[in-house]
Design a protein around this motif. Sequence first.
Motif, PDB file in Angstrom:
ATOM      1  N   HIS A  31       3.409   5.753  -3.158  1.00  0.00           N
ATOM      2  CA  HIS A  31       3.672   7.180  -3.405  1.00  0.00           C
ATOM      3  C   HIS A  31       4.909   7.373  -4.284  1.00  0.00           C
ATOM      4  CE1 HIS A  31       0.596   9.078  -0.822  1.00  0.00           C
ATOM      5  NE2 HIS A  31       0.693   7.949  -0.131  1.00  0.00           N
ATOM      6  N   SER A  48       0.825  -1.199   0.000  1.00  0.00           N
ATOM      7  CA  SER A  48       0.000   0.000   0.000  1.00  0.00           C
ATOM      8  C   SER A  48       0.859   1.248   0.000  1.00  0.00           C
ATOM      9  CB  SER A  48      -0.905  -0.005   1.252  1.00  0.00           C
ATOM     10  OG  SER A  48      -1.920   0.969   1.160  1.00  0.00           O
ATOM     11  N   ASP A  49       0.284   2.347  -0.496  1.00  0.00           N
ATOM     12  CA  ASP A  49       0.863   3.684  -0.337  1.00  0.00           C
ATOM     13  C   ASP A  49       2.325   3.758  -0.767  1.00  0.00           C
ATOM     14  OD1 ASP A  49      -1.327   5.345   1.320  1.00  0.00           O
ATOM     15  OD2 ASP A  49      -1.308   3.271   2.030  1.00  0.00           O
ATOM     16  N   ASP A  80      -2.972   4.566  -3.492  1.00  0.00           N
ATOM     17  CA  ASP A  80      -1.921   5.585  -3.548  1.00  0.00           C
ATOM     18  C   ASP A  80      -0.652   5.044  -4.212  1.00  0.00           C
ATOM     19  OD1 ASP A  80      -3.654   7.367  -2.450  1.00  0.00           O
ATOM     20  OD2 ASP A  80      -2.547   7.687  -0.587  1.00  0.00           O
ATOM     21  N   GLY A 123       2.280   1.119   5.047  1.00  0.00           N
ATOM     22  CA  GLY A 123       2.595   1.453   3.672  1.00  0.00           C
ATOM     23  C   GLY A 123       4.078   1.441   3.371  1.00  0.00           C
ATOM     24  N   ASP A 154       2.478   9.628  -6.094  1.00  0.00           N
ATOM     25  CA  ASP A 154       2.140  10.702  -5.161  1.00  0.00           C
ATOM     26  C   ASP A 154       1.315  11.800  -5.829  1.00  0.00           C
ATOM     27  OD1 ASP A 154       2.660  11.507  -2.315  1.00  0.00           O
ATOM     28  OD2 ASP A 154       3.348  13.328  -3.316  1.00  0.00           O
ATOM     29  N   GLY A 191      -6.869   4.983  -3.925  1.00  0.00           N
ATOM     30  CA  GLY A 191      -6.587   5.813  -2.772  1.00  0.00           C
ATOM     31  C   GLY A 191      -6.863   7.256  -3.127  1.00  0.00           C
ATOM     32  N   HIS A 200      -0.028   5.631   6.874  1.00  0.00           N
ATOM     33  CA  HIS A 200       1.437   5.614   6.921  1.00  0.00           C
ATOM     34  C   HIS A 200       1.948   5.355   8.335  1.00  0.00           C
ATOM     35  CE1 HIS A 200       2.198   7.665   2.843  1.00  0.00           C
ATOM     36  NE2 HIS A 200       0.901   7.473   2.955  1.00  0.00           N
ATOM     37  N   HIS A 229      -3.273   4.107   3.955  1.00  0.00           N
ATOM     38  CA  HIS A 229      -3.588   5.531   4.091  1.00  0.00           C
ATOM     39  C   HIS A 229      -2.900   6.231   5.255  1.00  0.00           C
ATOM     40  CE1 HIS A 229      -5.814   9.215   3.499  1.00  0.00           C
ATOM     41  NE2 HIS A 229      -6.508   9.100   4.634  1.00  0.00           N
ATOM     42  N   HIS A 255      -9.129   1.840   1.202  1.00  0.00           N
ATOM     43  CA  HIS A 255      -7.912   2.619   1.427  1.00  0.00           C
ATOM     44  C   HIS A 255      -7.876   3.230   2.822  1.00  0.00           C
ATOM     45  CE1 HIS A 255      -4.368   4.957   0.513  1.00  0.00           C
ATOM     46  NE2 HIS A 255      -5.000   6.087   0.785  1.00  0.00           N
TER      47      HIS A 255
END
Length: 292
Positions: free
Chosen positions: A67, A64-65, A97, A262, A100, A129, A222, A220, A200
């Motif tokens: 970015h 996840s995440d 996500d 994430g 970014d 996300g 972090h 989401h 998310h």
Amino acid sequence: MKKLTRRSFIKKAAGSLLAMAGLGGGTYYYAREIEPYLLQVNEEDISLPTISPAFDQFRIIQFSDTHIGFHYDIQQFQKLVKKINELEPDLIVFTGDLVDKPHRYDWNENLTNALRKLQAPFGKYWVYGNHDHGGYGTDKLAEVMESADFQLLQNSHTVIEKEAERFILAGIDDVVLGRPDISESLQQVNPELFTVMLAHEPDIADVVAEFPVDVQLSGHSHGGQVQLPFIGHLYTPAFAEKYVEGRYNIPHHQLSLYVSRGIGTTRLPYRFLCKPEIHVYSLNSSSSAKLS
């Protein structure tokens, strides 16, 4: 829930920086140059009576995440892909996500090719996300993920089948910038089947818990990115203020929530006492009604 304004974010971010500075220059260097690269693999066993024995030791990997584009580049992501494949997942899920700032990202085949290299015999699935919808990224993300053989679960579900047994994998649209519809995502689902929801934002779990869902996987937050001893996280975004990281059992409901810290960072390129992580969930049938 209280919406995070630009002013409040800057105030909290400044507090984070001052806190790290107070701990010394070495801490600042560690938070920027070392910890963001210390990937942690967290393994969780999920045991429930609704899980068929056919899915014993079935491995779901969540990332996840990422970015990508903000202090996390395609070369780092390619290493992540290699690591995930080494863990031999049966199923891969991405909880939002990807890049970014979609409107500023240099889209090319490198990202699609890296995503395509992820291998899982029972498929690869994802949900939007807030950063995916933001910056006019909605259609571009869908195009890239589809080209990489990822299936979008946007207020929808799929049936994972093995040896004539099944479980449900559902997903909802992003809570912040999308139009999530839990009822639609579970339309015509057999409530007796083991059901996993991808969402998310973790705090939506209080609503998801009202539906026949066993497990929610989210990102989401972090994990706050920066945590301090005896204080904990200093800041999390809206819809990740109640559930920040790890596992939660939602009181008086069957739902268990897992929140990933994430991979990447956003707004500020730091992690402190909050390593990036991926999760490996091993399913097991059980005669009890508890998660192991």
